[in-house]
Scaffold this active site. Sequence first.
Site, PDB file in Angstrom:
ATOM      1  N   HIS A  72      33.474  71.270  84.917  1.00 28.97           N
ATOM      2  CA  HIS A  72      34.344  71.971  86.040  1.00 28.97           C
ATOM      3  C   HIS A  72      35.513  71.226  86.487  1.00 28.97           C
ATOM      4  CE1 HIS A  72      31.076  74.416  88.262  1.00 28.97           C
ATOM      5  NE2 HIS A  72      30.907  74.707  87.116  1.00 28.97           N
ATOM      6  N   TYR A 201      33.256  75.550  98.678  1.00 24.22           N
ATOM      7  CA  TYR A 201      33.090  74.940  99.915  1.00 24.22           C
ATOM      8  C   TYR A 201      33.500  75.561 101.002  1.00 24.22           C
ATOM      9  CZ  TYR A 201      31.892  70.742  97.456  1.00 24.22           C
ATOM     10  OH  TYR A 201      31.044  69.577  96.761  1.00 24.22           O
ATOM     11  N   PRO A 293      26.178  64.989 101.998  1.00 24.30           N
ATOM     12  CA  PRO A 293      26.430  65.329 100.701  1.00 24.30           C
ATOM     13  C   PRO A 293      27.805  66.034 100.343  1.00 24.30           C
ATOM     14  CG  PRO A 293      24.577  66.591 101.834  1.00 24.30           C
ATOM     15  CD  PRO A 293      25.246  65.427 102.723  1.00 24.30           C
ATOM     16  N   LYS A 297      28.880  62.430  96.558  1.00 27.43           N
ATOM     17  CA  LYS A 297      29.220  61.043  95.985  1.00 27.43           C
ATOM     18  C   LYS A 297      27.787  60.150  95.837  1.00 27.43           C
ATOM     19  CE  LYS A 297      33.626  61.277  95.779  1.00 27.43           C
ATOM     20  NZ  LYS A 297      33.447  61.993  94.564  1.00 27.43           N
ATOM     21  N   TYR A 385      37.648  63.352  94.855  1.00 28.06           N
ATOM     22  CA  TYR A 385      36.285  64.186  94.184  1.00 28.06           C
ATOM     23  C   TYR A 385      35.921  63.927  92.841  1.00 28.06           C
ATOM     24  CZ  TYR A 385      33.307  68.243  94.269  1.00 28.06           C
ATOM     25  OH  TYR A 385      32.172  68.911  94.168  1.00 28.06           O
TER      26      TYR A 385
HETATM   27  P1  RFL Z   1      16.088  57.834  95.586  1.00 29.08           P
HETATM   28  O1  RFL Z   1      16.526  59.035  94.660  1.00 29.08           O
HETATM   29  O2  RFL Z   1      15.688  58.033  96.600  1.00 29.08           O
HETATM   30  O3  RFL Z   1      14.822  57.040  94.875  1.00 29.08           O
HETATM   31  C1  RFL Z   1      14.254  55.997  95.395  1.00 29.08           C
HETATM   32  C2  RFL Z   1      12.997  55.797  94.694  1.00 29.08           C
HETATM   33  O4  RFL Z   1      12.367  54.828  95.290  1.00 29.08           O
HETATM   34  C3  RFL Z   1      10.882  55.226  95.540  1.00 29.08           C
HETATM   35  N1  RFL Z   1      10.473  54.359  96.673  1.00 29.08           N
HETATM   36  C4  RFL Z   1       9.624  53.273  96.295  1.00 29.08           C
HETATM   37  N2  RFL Z   1       9.052  52.586  95.176  1.00 29.08           N
HETATM   38  C5  RFL Z   1       8.155  51.742  95.448  1.00 29.08           C
HETATM   39  N3  RFL Z   1       7.729  51.245  96.695  1.00 29.08           N
HETATM   40  C6  RFL Z   1       8.390  51.531  97.551  1.00 29.08           C
HETATM   41  N4  RFL Z   1       8.052  51.228  98.757  1.00 29.08           N
HETATM   42  C7  RFL Z   1       9.186  52.822  97.533  1.00 29.08           C
HETATM   43  N5  RFL Z   1       9.790  53.595  98.785  1.00 29.08           N
HETATM   44  C8  RFL Z   1      10.560  54.428  97.906  1.00 29.08           C
HETATM   45  C9  RFL Z   1      10.911  56.555  96.025  1.00 29.08           C
HETATM   46  O5  RFL Z   1       9.966  57.393  95.874  1.00 29.08           O
HETATM   47  C10 RFL Z   1      12.060  57.285  94.906  1.00 29.08           C
HETATM   48  O6  RFL Z   1      11.701  57.769  93.858  1.00 29.08           O
HETATM   49  O7  RFL Z   1      17.205  57.006  95.481  1.00 29.08           O
HETATM   50  P2  RFL Z   1      18.327  56.297  94.472  1.00 29.08           P
HETATM   51  O8  RFL Z   1      17.656  55.968  93.193  1.00 29.08           O
HETATM   52  O9  RFL Z   1      19.232  55.284  94.908  1.00 29.08           O
HETATM   53  O10 RFL Z   1      19.357  57.885  94.068  1.00 29.08           O
HETATM   54  C11 RFL Z   1      20.295  58.181  95.203  1.00 29.08           C
HETATM   55  C12 RFL Z   1      20.431  59.684  94.983  1.00 29.08           C
HETATM   56  O11 RFL Z   1      18.926  60.214  94.987  1.00 29.08           O
HETATM   57  C13 RFL Z   1      21.364  60.480  96.163  1.00 29.08           C
HETATM   58  O12 RFL Z   1      22.312  59.421  96.665  1.00 29.08           O
HETATM   59  C14 RFL Z   1      21.655  61.866  95.727  1.00 29.08           C
HETATM   60  O13 RFL Z   1      20.691  62.692  95.818  1.00 29.08           O
HETATM   61  C15 RFL Z   1      22.583  62.225  97.174  1.00 29.08           C
HETATM   62  N6  RFL Z   1      23.036  63.658  97.022  1.00 29.08           N
HETATM   63  C16 RFL Z   1      24.149  63.909  95.812  1.00 29.08           C
HETATM   64  N7  RFL Z   1      24.785  63.040  95.263  1.00 29.08           N
HETATM   65  C17 RFL Z   1      25.837  63.322  94.352  1.00 29.08           C
HETATM   66  O14 RFL Z   1      26.152  62.350  93.809  1.00 29.08           O
HETATM   67  N8  RFL Z   1      26.377  64.520  94.311  1.00 29.08           N
HETATM   68  C18 RFL Z   1      25.533  65.598  94.818  1.00 29.08           C
HETATM   69  O15 RFL Z   1      26.043  66.607  94.598  1.00 29.08           O
HETATM   70  C19 RFL Z   1      24.716  65.272  95.873  1.00 29.08           C
HETATM   71  N9  RFL Z   1      24.104  66.022  96.670  1.00 29.08           N
HETATM   72  C20 RFL Z   1      22.447  64.530  97.646  1.00 29.08           C
HETATM   73  C21 RFL Z   1      22.865  66.099  97.431  1.00 29.08           C
HETATM   74  C22 RFL Z   1      21.313  64.387  98.513  1.00 29.08           C
HETATM   75  C23 RFL Z   1      20.567  65.408  99.079  1.00 29.08           C
HETATM   76  N10 RFL Z   1      19.543  65.097  99.930  1.00 29.08           N
HETATM   77  C24 RFL Z   1      18.199  66.029  99.977  1.00 29.08           C
HETATM   78  C25 RFL Z   1      19.700  63.812 100.433  1.00 29.08           C
HETATM   79  C26 RFL Z   1      22.416  67.192  98.001  1.00 29.08           C
HETATM   80  C27 RFL Z   1      21.538  66.630  98.863  1.00 29.08           C
HETATM   81  C28 RFL Z   1      20.584  68.042  99.661  1.00 29.08           C
HETATM   82  C1  PHB Z   2      24.400  70.548  94.716  1.00 32.42           C
HETATM   83  O1  PHB Z   2      24.777  71.380  93.944  1.00 32.42           O
HETATM   84  O2  PHB Z   2      23.345  70.193  95.103  1.00 32.42           O
HETATM   85  C2  PHB Z   2      25.542  69.837  95.345  1.00 32.42           C
HETATM   86  C3  PHB Z   2      27.134  70.151  95.041  1.00 32.42           C
HETATM   87  C4  PHB Z   2      27.912  69.824  95.758  1.00 32.42           C
HETATM   88  C5  PHB Z   2      27.914  68.890  96.874  1.00 32.42           C
HETATM   89  C6  PHB Z   2      26.644  68.853  97.269  1.00 32.42           C
HETATM   90  C7  PHB Z   2      25.567  69.389  96.742  1.00 32.42           C
HETATM   91  O3  PHB Z   2      28.803  68.482  97.654  1.00 32.42           O
END
Ligand code: RFL
Ligand code: PHB
Length: 397
Positions: A72, A201, A293, A297, A385
């Site tokens: 994109h 957005y 989110p 990032k 971004y």
């Molecule tokens: P995670 O993915 O939470 O993984 C951590 C892992 O550790 C395990 N764990 C344990 N393992 C052993 N012993 C314990 N005591 C433990 N406690 C926990 C867990 O089970 C898990 O498997 O962290 P990590 O690897 O640092 O990754 C971070 C990302 O997952 C997170 O930053 C992103 O998902 C955030 N995020 C987005 N980031 C982007 O860069 N672009 C996006 O578009 C974006 N959209 C989002 C998002 C996060 C969202 N939510 C639900 C928080 C959209 C949403 C809705």
């Molecule tokens: C997503 O597709 O889950 C998503 C995309 C952009 C954002 C947050 C979440 O800023």
Amino acid sequence: MRTQVAIIGAGPSGLLLSQLLHKAGIDAVIVERVSGAHVLSRIRAGVLEQVAIDLLDEAGVGARMHREGLVHGGFGMLYAGRRHRIDMNTLTGGKNVMVYGQTEVTHDLMDARTAAGLPTYYEASDVQVLDFDTQRPRVSFTHAGQSYELQCDFIAGCDGFHGVCRASVPRQSIEEFEKVYPFGWLGLLSDTPPVHDELIYVNSPRGFALCSQRSKTRSRYYLQVPLTDRIEDWTDAAFWQELRLRLDEEANAKLITGPSIEKSIAPLRSFVTEPMRFGRLFLAGDAAHIVPPTGAKGLNLAATDVKYLCNALVDYYQAHSEAGIDGYSARCLRRIWKAERFSWWMTSLMHRFPDDGPITSRFQEAELDYLLNSHAGSLSIAENYVGLPLDFAEPAQ
Ligand code: RFL
Ligand code: PHB
């Protein structure tokens, strides 16, 4: 049992770190609390910056992303009923983002780890990180009814916001900065074609909305909702109806609705831990910081923490230098605070805050009018971004 680096958590941070270390000839064992299937069931991020794309390539897991991911070069911003396009590609001199789900990234990393025959203990319980303030840290855990002790040189705390690593640091050694937002994001995933070929957005009087996607046939939408809302109370029909009320006419004419395949509410939070290193324990990814989110990032920051950590460990093992390890925390935090700032700012610009009156909406509209009609304003959004370069604002050596 002994390894060089014990990695706690098999999310994107832990898996990417293990893969980068493997490429550099450094041994690691991953200990994960839940099953691999459970890790893959969490629907989260969707947008990868160039830096994250490069790191997945470096880890040797980029092939499917390049085949199936969507490049994109811009995204839409809708406010006061008008839609504008941020042309990231032109503004930044050719940079893009890649729309490729976190689930797919995690899948590719898991497959690579399995193919290389590298050890991961899924469904480990009672995970404890021990003696990380000494030269001989240990990790203890239970797996399939058996107790294990893993001796290592370093522990990488990649266990997310609710993990055990940050919680094991003595309170007096750590400072936490936090802002909790007074709303959440209700997300819906559906096998319907996206409403538009780029993300939109939306700042609407009824609250924020986001039209995102996973592929040409799978859409991801979000709605700002009060934190008191419960997921059981949101039928698919109610979701689509509310989304329509927040979109412009053009989008509404193109919106194709269908049954949800996932629906969840996520709270929004800004959170940073300082420092990120405690003796031989390093925090990386969501274990150390959370962004709302809105700026997409979180996953990208996780990837860059892990790159800095891998570089520091390579320096330690290959060049016998502790400089990288000593500089890890400051280096990560310089980048993290910039992404935290951008995510907080974009959240403030695009959401309705329950305690703010109509004047705040006018401020937002005026700011959006300024930003989207000013080259400098649009460039600032675009540059943040697509993601700042890994060495942005590094002090001269
Ligand atoms: P995670 O993915 O939470 O993984 C951590 C892992 O550790 C395990 N764990 C344990 N393992 C052993 N012993 C314990 N005591 C433990 N406690 C926990 C867990 O089970 C898990 O498997 O962290 P990590 O690897 O640092 O990754 C971070 C990302 O997952 C997170 O930053 C992103 O998902 C955030 N995020 C987005 N980031 C982007 O860069 N672009 C996006 O578009 C974006 N959209 C989002 C998002 C996060 C969202 N939510 C639900 C928080 C959209 C949403 C809705
Ligand atoms: C997503 O597709 O889950 C998503 C995309 C952009 C954002 C947050 C979440 O800023």
